[in-house]
Design a protein around this motif. Structure first.
Motif, PDB file in Angstrom:
ATOM      1  N   PHE A   1       0.805  -1.226   0.000  1.00  0.00           N
ATOM      2  CA  PHE A   1       0.000   0.000   0.000  1.00  0.00           C
ATOM      3  C   PHE A   1       0.842   1.282   0.000  1.00  0.00           C
ATOM      4  CE2 PHE A   1      -2.939  -3.259   1.368  1.00  0.00           C
ATOM      5  CZ  PHE A   1      -4.080  -2.943   0.650  1.00  0.00           C
TER       6      PHE A   1
ATOM      7  N   TYR B   1       0.703   6.110  -3.312  1.00  0.00           N
ATOM      8  CA  TYR B   1       0.415   6.608  -4.668  1.00  0.00           C
ATOM      9  C   TYR B   1      -0.065   5.501  -5.600  1.00  0.00           C
ATOM     10  CZ  TYR B   1       5.031   4.540  -5.054  1.00  0.00           C
ATOM     11  OH  TYR B   1       6.084   3.664  -4.980  1.00  0.00           O
ATOM     12  N   CYS B   2      -0.110   4.253  -5.107  1.00  0.00           N
ATOM     13  CA  CYS B   2      -0.200   3.119  -6.041  1.00  0.00           C
ATOM     14  C   CYS B   2      -1.545   2.408  -5.974  1.00  0.00           C
ATOM     15  CB  CYS B   2       0.932   2.144  -5.722  1.00  0.00           C
ATOM     16  SG  CYS B   2       0.952   0.715  -6.813  1.00  0.00           S
TER      17      CYS B   2
ATOM     18  N   ASN C   1       5.938  -8.102  -6.155  1.00  0.00           N
ATOM     19  CA  ASN C   1       6.998  -8.013  -5.134  1.00  0.00           C
ATOM     20  C   ASN C   1       7.657  -9.375  -5.022  1.00  0.00           C
ATOM     21  OD1 ASN C   1       6.637  -5.362  -3.662  1.00  0.00           O
ATOM     22  ND2 ASN C   1       4.573  -6.217  -3.615  1.00  0.00           N
TER      23      ASN C   1
HETATM   24  S1  SF4 Z   1       2.982  -2.635  -6.284  1.00  0.00           S
HETATM   25 FE1  SF4 Z   1       4.929  -1.693  -5.701  1.00  0.00          FE
HETATM   26  S2  SF4 Z   1       4.551   0.521  -5.722  1.00  0.00           S
HETATM   27 FE2  SF4 Z   1       2.534  -0.513  -5.672  1.00  0.00          FE
HETATM   28  S3  SF4 Z   1       1.965  -0.633  -3.496  1.00  0.00           S
HETATM   29 FE3  SF4 Z   1       2.992  -2.543  -4.031  1.00  0.00          FE
HETATM   30  S4  SF4 Z   1       5.169  -2.138  -3.498  1.00  0.00           S
HETATM   31 FE4  SF4 Z   1       4.155  -0.159  -3.587  1.00  0.00          FE
END
Ligand code: SF4
Length: 459
Positions: free
Chosen positions: A145, A148-149, A187
């Motif tokens: 989380f 910005y994503c 991830n």
């Molecule tokens: S996908 Fe990557 S940027 Fe997006 S919330 Fe998960 S770790 Fe953060």
């Protein structure tokens, strides 16, 4: 991930004796696999759906249109309401519905209800015919989380794939003569497989809250001591050993994306010890200021990032790093923007994916009231781009006059009498050679650098 999933849909249809249509005018089935990560990706899909609305008027109901992927997951049936041309909306991890749709089209029937309860998260094979490089998804979802994503909101919580399935896919790809694989996940470092119960192990506690990295390390280590968990470094070691044991055609193994808070000394040691794993790591730093990283909810600091990079360079001196950098996050000061430049000078990334913060509907950062004006975001980003171009040029110039191993991808688009390939660092090399060499590894002497492309000759 999107490309890997598209390839798996293609495999699924080929197995059912479908073939690729020449264009949208002769297609019986059109599947749009969408991405939601940036607003511009979704805007492009809106444009595409507008085009297919016109196609529907021309062709009537003699084709079926499916929208799948993250945008389908995010918007669901609202997409169907907005664009009447859409027949089915299939979210992520509901790919079994695509088989039902294919069956319905084959039988010239329509489906009233798509059953979405028998989820499977990993398609059996993400191979694209005729390629030498294949993607292998090993985990999906995100528990992090970042503010910005949109990804955790559309991909759901992390889930890992059975390691045996990963090894089985390597066997199939090896039989097809694949030379390079990319181990994929939102991830990858969060990969955890519970051997004892033969299921994905999650870092989420029972309350549905992501554990902090310290707590997660404690759990991971306890589990590891117990010898019941396969984590990402273990999986990479298993892959490397398996490739050796089966005398696989695969010579390069990559992985992406790594979260800096989860990359471990154990993983770096595995890379150092297993030559099949490429000496090239994409490690998205996003920012050089600890304060901004905290505001983003990245859960690592500038110092911890630099410490892991230092360990990597000590253990694997030939390692190259690439990254993602976001400028202009809400509240970023001029001094904090300068910290990005100083971090870049210290790490010397080979290349970076650089962009400015673009508020993403549905994420917390989109509602922050300390937004940076667009012109200021662009100005700060330009400084980052200028510096990166300089570093890239300097780093690439160091390779002129040296030998590099190159995987030959095909004929150069610019000059049909030349071949093009890429290095372990994914840099492009152009050279003269016979087309019979396509798909093989060659030793190339680098003669010069033109823009971001090397010119060389086969030795
Ligand atoms: S996908 Fe990557 S940027 Fe997006 S919330 Fe998960 S770790 Fe953060």
């Amino acid at each position: 991930m999107n490309k890997a999933e598209s390839s798996s849909f293609e495999q699924l249809l080929i197995e059912r004796s479908w073939s690729q249509a020449k264009d949208e005018y002769e297609a019986d089935l059109i599947i749009i696999n969408t991405c939601s990560v940036r607003a511009t990706a979704e805007n492009r899909i809106h444009g595409r759906l507008g085009r297919y609305t016109a196609l529907r008027k021309e062709r009537g109901n003699d084709f079926t249109l499916v929208v799948t992927g993250c945008m389908a997951e995010r918007l669901g049936d609202a997409l169907k309401k907005q664009f009447k041309v859409v027949d089915y909306v299939v979210g992520t991890s509901k790919h079994s519905s695509l088989i039902q749709i294919a069956q319905a089209v084959e039988g010239d029937k329509s489906l009233d209800l798509i059953r979405t309860d028998d989820h499977y998260h990993f398609d059996p094979l993400s191979y694209e015919k005729g390629t030498f490089k294949a993607y292998i998804p090993i985990m999906q979802g995100c528990n992090n989380f970042c503010r910005y994503c949109i990804v955790p909101h559309v991909r759901g919580r992390e889930i890992s794939r059975n390691p045996q399935e990963v090894l089985d896919e390597i066997d199939i790809l090896s039989a097809k003569g694949v030379k390079e694989i990319m181990v994929l996940g939102q991830n990858v470092n969060s990969y955890h497989w519970d051997k004892k119960h033969n299921k994905s192990w999650s870092s989420y506690d029972k309350g549905g809250v992501a554990l902090g990295s310290v707590e997660m390390d404690k759990q991971s280590n306890a589990a590891l001591n117990d010898d019941t968990i396969i984590n990402f470094p273990d999986l990479m070691r298993m892959i490397a050993i398996h490739i050796k044991e089966i005398h696989s055609s695969i010579e390069w193994v990559r992985f992406m994306s790594s979260h800096p808070k989860d990359i471990s000394h154990q993983l770096i040691d595995v890379i150092a010890e297993e030559p099949v794993i490429c000496r090239h790591v994409h490690l998205p730093v996003q920012h050089g200021s600890t304060k901004v990283l905290q505001a983003m909810n990245r859960r690592y600091t500038r110092e911890s990032y630099l410490a892991i990079v230092a360990y990597m360079k000590e253990k694997i001196p030939e390692i190259t790093l690439t990254t993602d950098i976001m400028m202009g996050f809400p509240g970023e000061t001029e001094a904090e923007a300068e910290e990005v430049l100083s971090l870049m000078k210290e790490v010397r990334f080979l290349t970076s994916y650089m962009y400015y913060f673009n508020p993403r509907e549905g994420t917390p950062a989109a509602t922050f009231d300390n937004q940076i004006p667009i012109e200021e975001k662009k100005r700060r980003l330009q400084k980052v781009i200028d510096l990166q171009l300089l570093i890239t040029r300097e780093e690439m110039s160091k390779r002129v006059g040296k030998m590099v191993k190159v995987l030959v991808d095909g004929v150069s688009k610019a000059n049909k009498s030349e071949l093009v390939g890429h290095t372990e660092q994914e840099q492009q090399v152009v050279f003269e050679g016979d087309i019979a060499k396509i798909g093989s590894f060659e030793q190339i002497y680098i003669q010069s650098l033109q823009g971001n492309t090397f010119r060389g000759r086969i030795i």
